[in-house]
Design an enzyme around this catalytic site. Structure first.
Site, PDB file in Angstrom:
ATOM      1  N   LYS A 205      19.732 -66.621  -6.900  1.00 19.31           N
ATOM      2  CA  LYS A 205      21.168 -66.339  -6.904  1.00 19.31           C
ATOM      3  C   LYS A 205      21.640 -66.219  -5.456  1.00 19.31           C
ATOM      4  O   LYS A 205      21.428 -65.203  -4.804  1.00 19.31           O
ATOM      5  CB  LYS A 205      21.462 -65.032  -7.659  1.00 19.31           C
ATOM      6  CG  LYS A 205      22.940 -64.886  -8.003  1.00 19.31           C
ATOM      7  CD  LYS A 205      23.301 -63.518  -8.500  1.00 19.31           C
ATOM      8  CE  LYS A 205      23.982 -62.687  -7.445  1.00 19.31           C
ATOM      9  NZ  LYS A 205      25.133 -63.294  -6.769  1.00 19.31           N
ATOM     10  N   GLU A 286      15.761 -55.896   1.968  1.00 19.42           N
ATOM     11  CA  GLU A 286      16.176 -55.801   3.369  1.00 19.42           C
ATOM     12  C   GLU A 286      17.655 -55.470   3.340  1.00 19.42           C
ATOM     13  O   GLU A 286      18.452 -56.244   2.825  1.00 19.42           O
ATOM     14  CB  GLU A 286      15.897 -57.134   4.075  1.00 19.42           C
ATOM     15  CG  GLU A 286      15.723 -56.975   5.575  1.00 19.42           C
ATOM     16  CD  GLU A 286      17.028 -56.963   6.318  1.00 19.42           C
ATOM     17  OE1 GLU A 286      17.516 -55.848   6.634  1.00 19.42           O
ATOM     18  OE2 GLU A 286      17.584 -58.035   6.568  1.00 19.42           O
ATOM     19  N   CYS A 320      22.093 -58.140  10.348  1.00 18.65           N
ATOM     20  CA  CYS A 320      21.592 -56.781  10.128  1.00 18.65           C
ATOM     21  C   CYS A 320      20.893 -56.270  11.379  1.00 18.65           C
ATOM     22  O   CYS A 320      20.742 -55.073  11.584  1.00 18.65           O
ATOM     23  CB  CYS A 320      20.685 -56.724   8.911  1.00 18.65           C
ATOM     24  SG  CYS A 320      19.599 -58.110   8.768  1.00 18.65           S
ATOM     25  N   GLU A 416      27.374 -48.949   9.259  1.00 16.54           N
ATOM     26  CA  GLU A 416      27.229 -50.384   9.519  1.00 16.54           C
ATOM     27  C   GLU A 416      28.573 -51.077   9.318  1.00 16.54           C
ATOM     28  O   GLU A 416      29.168 -50.991   8.248  1.00 16.54           O
ATOM     29  CB  GLU A 416      26.178 -51.003   8.592  1.00 16.54           C
ATOM     30  CG  GLU A 416      25.898 -52.452   8.939  1.00 16.54           C
ATOM     31  CD  GLU A 416      24.797 -53.088   8.109  1.00 16.54           C
ATOM     32  OE1 GLU A 416      24.000 -53.852   8.685  1.00 16.54           O
ATOM     33  OE2 GLU A 416      24.735 -52.846   6.895  1.00 16.54           O
TER      34      GLU A 416
END
Length: 515
Positions: A205, A286, A320, A416
């Protein structure tokens, strides 16, 4: 017998022939826009009424293409196809599985600029970022193919008189691979290939924002000789099919790259044992970072400034691993900040199709709005030194933004943002620098710029991140060189591109024969 492999070289666009080749590939990709891509289940192309439309983030009027979207019924069909294919794929020799990856890498290498062209158009990646993404995808295919050849005979264990003992690995089963928009080729290809070469079958996906490049990669795997049903391509709504498949009793593992919120939700849902489920699901996750560049008082200050700027603003900060905060020793603070601001002001923001563009757009409207809201928060928490403006009239463009004099506990230092915003904080001494670096829920990447050997060794032990870099920026891990994955809320430290990554997709079996 496989030859040794270093890593796929980055293209030198200073050479006119390379530049021209890339422009030709981009021109070709522009002739391929607007196409539709079906779901692929057990080799069958399936159309659905619901579509996911992929838009160029640099020009939101331009449609890159569309893919059919799967619902629960189709997701179940894909699961059954993967379960059936697993019965034969798990028995295919590891050498043959590796050969599929080697062939896919060769196809991708031949079509490197074409795939990079799709990344420019669909993800808004400037040339160098797109080229590095495609190179990393090739590296993942090559590396994991070689890793399975090392692991195929298991690991040595002791035998004693009268018995023979063996220890080997076997595949887990059907995995759900959920890939992100920010490395829509490299991470998608890497997570899919690792699961497949280990002998598993998967349901892929891809990210809603970048499904076309994933559809093109599925075509490559088919051309490379991957049997039907091993890779089932099912774009779709995360809340609908994502939850359904994560909770499915026949799902054996979930490989996810994305946000902390979604990662935690998957971890929680995968932990619940469903009726008819005979195993504990494995989750490989992750989930992001809040990464810090530390600048010591004796650092090379020009290197420090460039490390801050390029770590923060490469691919618009949508990594990231991006250095979204910098902590600078008070003795050199003003000088480094001044240099970083000057360098940032020299960066070009614009259409990623143009060779001279350093930074393109952010991925979509939701991202644009989120980053702009953080810029407003930043104005109350620090001193805006450069950037701070956005323009979404044509695409989702935000100027690279620096806030200085930010408190270590401010939201800009803790949350973040995933955009071109860096917060800079002053530290009293090296102890204080480390304290701020570790004052975060995350632990993915970090960098220390220092000439002090004692400080470097101390950071090696006490800077709590999965990937730590000295005297360079904190982005740009290379497969096989810097295995990638982090601590704490950055995920399961699964170390993509590392020597133990494939083992996460397998289970160990001991056999002992008495004679």
């Amino acid at each position: 017998m496989t030859v040794s492999y270093a890593h796929e070289p980055f293209t030198n666009f200073q050479e006119e022939t390379h530049k021209q080749s890339f422009q030709e590939a981009l021109a070709y990709v522009n002739t391929q826009l607007g196409k539709h891509y079906p779901l692929i289940i057990n080799g069958e192309k399936i159309e659905t009424d619901k579509k996911i439309v992929s838009i160029n983030p640099a020009d939101k009027k331009e449609v890159i293409g569309s893919v059919s979207a799967a619902g629960k019924e189709i997701a179940e069909k894909a699961m059954q196809a993967a379960l059936q294919a697993f019965q034969t794929w798990k028995k295919v020799q590891p050498e043959h599985r590796a050969n599929v990856l080697f062939k896919a890498a060769a196809i991708l290498r031949r079509r490197k600029h074409e795939f990079s062209g799709y990344l420019v158009k669909e993800a808004g990646k400037p040339w160098k970022e797109a080229d590095a993404d495609t190179a990393e995808a090739i590296d993942f295919l090559e590396y994991y193919a070689r890793q399975i050849l090392k692991l195929k005979d298991g690991s040595p264990v002791k035998s004693r008189e009268g018995e023979h003992n063996q220890y080997h690995y076997e595949p887990l089963g059907v995995g759900i691979v959920i890939s992100p928009f920010n490395f829509p080729l490299a991470i998608m290809a890497g997570t899919a290939a690792a699961a497949i070469v280990s002998g598993n079958t998967i349901l892929l996906k891809p990210a809603d924002a970048a499904p076309v490049v994933a559809a093109k990669f599925v075509e490559v795997m088919e051309e490379a000789g991957l049997p039907d049903g091993v890779l089932n391509f099912i774009p779709g709504d995360g809340a609908e099919i994502g939850d359904y498949l994560v909770e499915h009793p026949k799902t054996r593992f979930v490989s996810f790259t994305g946000s902390r919120a979604v990662g935690c939700r998957i971890y929680e849902r995968a932990a619940k044992v469903q009726p008819g489920q005979k195993w504990l699901k494995r989750v490989i996750a992750e989930m992001g970072g809040k990464d810090t560049v530390l600048v010591d008082r004796d650092a090379d200050l020009d290197l420090a400034a460039s490390s801050i700027v390029y770590s923060a603003f490469g691919f618009s900060g949508q990594k990231c691993s991006a250095g979204s905060r910098a902590v600078i020793h008070q003795d050199v603070y003003d000088e480094v900040v001044e240099k970083a601001v000057a360098l940032t002001k020299s960066l070009t923001v614009g259409n990623p199709e143009d060779y001279d563009t350093y930074m393109g757009p952010v991925i979509h409207e939701a991202s644009y709005n989120k980053v702009m809201s953080y810029i407003e928060i930043g104005k109350t928490e620090g001193k805006l030194l450069t950037g701070g403006e956005g323009d979404d009239s044509k695409g989702y463009f935000i100027q690279p933004t620096i806030f200085a004099d930010v408190d270590e506990n401010a939201r800009l230092m803790q949350e973040e943002i995933f955009g071109p915003v860096v917060a800079i904080c002053k530290a009293r001494d090296f102890d204080h620098m480390l304290e701020i670096a570790n004052n975060t829920d995350y632990g993915l990447t970090g960098a220390l710029l220092s000439k002090n050997r004692a400080h470097i060794e101390r950071a090696r032990e006490d800077f709590h991140v999965g990937n730590l870099y000295f005297n360079r920026g904190c982005t740009g891990a290379i497969v096989g060189y810097q295995p990638f994955g982090g601590f704490n809320m950055s995920g399961t430290d699964s170390k993509a591109g590392g020597p133990d990554y494939l083992i996460l997709h397998m289970q160990a079996k001991t056999t002992s024969e008495a004679y």
